[in-house]
Write a protein that holds these residues in place. Structure first.
Motif, short mmCIF file in Angstrom:
data_model
loop_
_atom_site.label_atom_id
_atom_site.label_comp_id
_atom_site.label_asym_id
_atom_site.label_seq_id
_atom_site.Cartn_x
_atom_site.Cartn_y
_atom_site.Cartn_z
N VAL A 30 0.85 -1.19 0.00
CA VAL A 30 0.00 0.00 0.00
C VAL A 30 0.89 1.24 0.00
O VAL A 30 1.75 1.40 0.86
N VAL A 31 0.68 2.10 -0.98
CA VAL A 31 1.40 3.37 -1.06
C VAL A 31 0.57 4.47 -0.42
O VAL A 31 1.07 5.27 0.38
N GLU A 32 -0.71 4.53 -0.76
CA GLU A 32 -1.62 5.52 -0.20
C GLU A 32 -2.85 4.81 0.33
O GLU A 32 -3.66 4.29 -0.45
N PRO A 33 -3.01 4.72 1.62
CA PRO A 33 -4.22 4.08 2.16
C PRO A 33 -5.44 4.95 1.94
O PRO A 33 -5.33 6.17 1.74
N PRO A 34 -6.62 4.38 1.99
CA PRO A 34 -7.84 5.18 1.79
C PRO A 34 -8.10 6.11 2.96
O PRO A 34 -7.86 5.75 4.13
N VAL A 35 -8.56 7.30 2.64
CA VAL A 35 -8.89 8.30 3.66
C VAL A 35 -10.36 8.69 3.49
O VAL A 35 -10.98 8.43 2.45
N ILE A 36 -10.90 9.34 4.53
CA ILE A 36 -12.29 9.80 4.46
C ILE A 36 -12.35 11.00 3.53
O ILE A 36 -11.68 12.02 3.76
N PRO A 37 -13.12 10.92 2.45
CA PRO A 37 -13.18 12.06 1.51
C PRO A 37 -13.91 13.24 2.15
O PRO A 37 -14.93 13.08 2.81
N ASP A 38 -13.34 14.44 1.94
CA ASP A 38 -13.97 15.65 2.47
C ASP A 38 -14.80 16.39 1.43
O ASP A 38 -15.56 17.30 1.77
#
Length: 479
Positions: free
Chosen positions: A394-402
């Motif tokens: 994983v390079v960029e894990p999922p984040v909560i979209p704003d």
């Protein structure tokens, strides 16, 4: 004076672009009203279209830490297929149902929509696509995917991030388990194949050894067949047989030597001479009989002293030699016949050996190749255990979209305003082309065939604006 008559095609095309500002000003309501409608529609879309949030994760395909010569595999062309298989697994119906139930997704849709349609919507909302590619070494035509983007779209940001996180964990788990299972299955398959090839090699070597053992004398070089000693055996047997005949004659003579003794013969002659002259009772005849009897006794005693047993032993020995020579002759004849039969079978045996040797060579080459692959597969299993093989990270894990990814309010506003203005221009031009008012003196010349005598300027009166729907159809001609 106002003119309102149909224009010809040449007059209409001549001054159309010069009169365009006037036309647009006169038909301004055909532009303003669609523009207002477009703005209202864009505002309604911005307010009524539900937002869609997108959460994504970037996963990198890490290159193995060992060279491909050690691992024995080049998985550059298998990554896309592996990712496609993983996508099919994470979008399977049971997994999607578990995600829906666990996170309470599509609650309103499930009340009015069949579950299969809800699953299809969720499957279309999940994407696993390559995000970066690099050309393969050597300028090959194929490109190697090195990164993938996993994304999920939903109306709630928290649930979107949670589902994307769970999907990402599932992808990593499937990739690691798939690599380990594939490496282990490969080792097991190659081990079984190697054992089967070893059995074939042993069977072929055993067949070749048996053929060489049965036909060794012919296959060793095919030397000369020695079969010329049969005549010597016959000569020796004939000589021994002659010796036996002589010994038998000597034995016969020895047994009848008392009857062939010369003294006995002389006594018999004297007895016969006396009998021819005298009677049996004559003293000379009686003395001759006595002398004959004495001679026979002496001859018998001498014949008893001859060694007859020695002659029998020699005859028995000669017979044993004759039997041995005949047995040797029979063995040699059988050996010659066997060699002739073996030589007759030699081409067929050599052909059979050649075929078996070719099969053995092919199986040995296949066995060597399988052994190399087996060593590489075992190295791959060890590399997989030590996390040194190719894997996803994983390079960029999922984040909560704003911010929602859809709708794009600026784009909707631009589309609404631009579409309303464009539609208004089209309506204004369409009305102008349909009504075709006279807006230039040249139009009169085209209609009447002669120019007008003069042009009277028109003083603009105070005009009462029409009300209602009539103002949309109002226009001014030329006086």
């Amino acid at each position: 004076m106002m003119f309102d008559a149909p224009l010809g095609d040449e007059a209409a095309g001549g001054n159309f672009f010069q009169q365009l500002p006037v036309i647009l000003w006169q038909r301004r309501w055909f532009i303003i009203v669609p523009t207002i409608i477009g703005i209202v529609g864009a505002a309604a879309a911005i307010l009524l279209v539900p937002p869609v949030y997108r959460s994504n994760a970037i996963m990198l395909v890490e290159s193995p830490q060992l060279p491909k010569e050690v691992l024995g595999t080049d998985s550059a062309d298998l990554i896309d297929r592996r990712i496609a298989a993983i996508r099919q697994q994470i979008t399977a119906r049971p997994d999607l149902i578990q995600l829906i139930e666990r996170h309470g997704l599509y609650a309103s849709e499930r009340k009015s929509t069949p579950l299969s349609d809800v699953i299809a919507d969720m499957r279309s909302a999940i994407t696993l696509t390559p995000s970066e590619t690099s050309a393969s070494a050597g300028g090959g035509a194929a490109n190697r995917t090195i990164a993938f983007e996993l994304a999920f779209e939903y109306s709630q940001p928290l649930q979107t991030q949670a589902v994307t996180q769970e999907l990402m964990d599932r992808v990593l788990q499937l990739d690691a388990r798939g690599n380990a299972e594939q490496a282990t299955n490969t080792v097991q398959f190659l081990t079984d194949q190697s054992a089967g090839l070893e059995t074939q090699i042993s069977a072929l070597q055993l067949q070749i050894g048996e053929i060489n053992a049965r036909n060794g004398s012919v296959l060793s070089g095919g030397g000369m067949i020695m079969g010329g000693s049969g005549g010597s055996y016959d000569v020796q047997i004939a000589a021994l047989q002659r010796d036996n005949q002589l010994l038998l004659q000597q034995r016969s003579l020895a047994q009848t030597s008392d009857q062939r003794d010369p003294i006995v013969a002389a006594a018999e002659q004297r007895l016969a001479g006396a009998r021819s002259v005298y009677a049996e009772t004559h003293p000379d005849v009686v003395m001759a009989k006595q002398a004959l009897a004495e001679a026979k006794r002496l001859a018998k005693d001498n014949s008893a002293k001859i060694p007859v047993n020695t002659l029998d032993e020699q005859i028995a020995f000669n017979n044993s030699q004759i039997a041995a020579l005949r047995s040797a002759k029979a063995g040699e004849t059988a050996q010659v016949n066997s060699q002739l039969a073996a030589r007759a079978r030699a081409p067929l045996v050599q052909q059979q050996l050649g075929e078996l040797q070719q099969r053995l060579t092919a199986v040995n080459a296949q066995y060597e190749q399988v052994q190399n692959q087996l060593m590489s597969a075992k190295a791959g299993v060890r590399a997989e255990d030590e996390q040194m093989s190719e894997r996803l990270s994983v390079v960029e894990p999922p984040v909560i979209p704003d911010q929602p990814s859809w709708p794009n309010r600026l784009l909707l506003g631009a589309i609404g305003i631009g579409g309303g203005i464009g539609l208004g221009f089209l309506l204004a031009l369409a009305v102008e082309l349909i009504l075709r008012p006279i807006r230039d003196p040249s139009a009169l010349k085209a209609i009447l065939g002669s120019p007008p005598l003069g042009i009277i300027p028109m003083i603009e009166p105070v005009r009462i604006q029409p009300r209602g729907w009539k103002r949309f159809l109002s226009f001014r001609g030329t006086r």
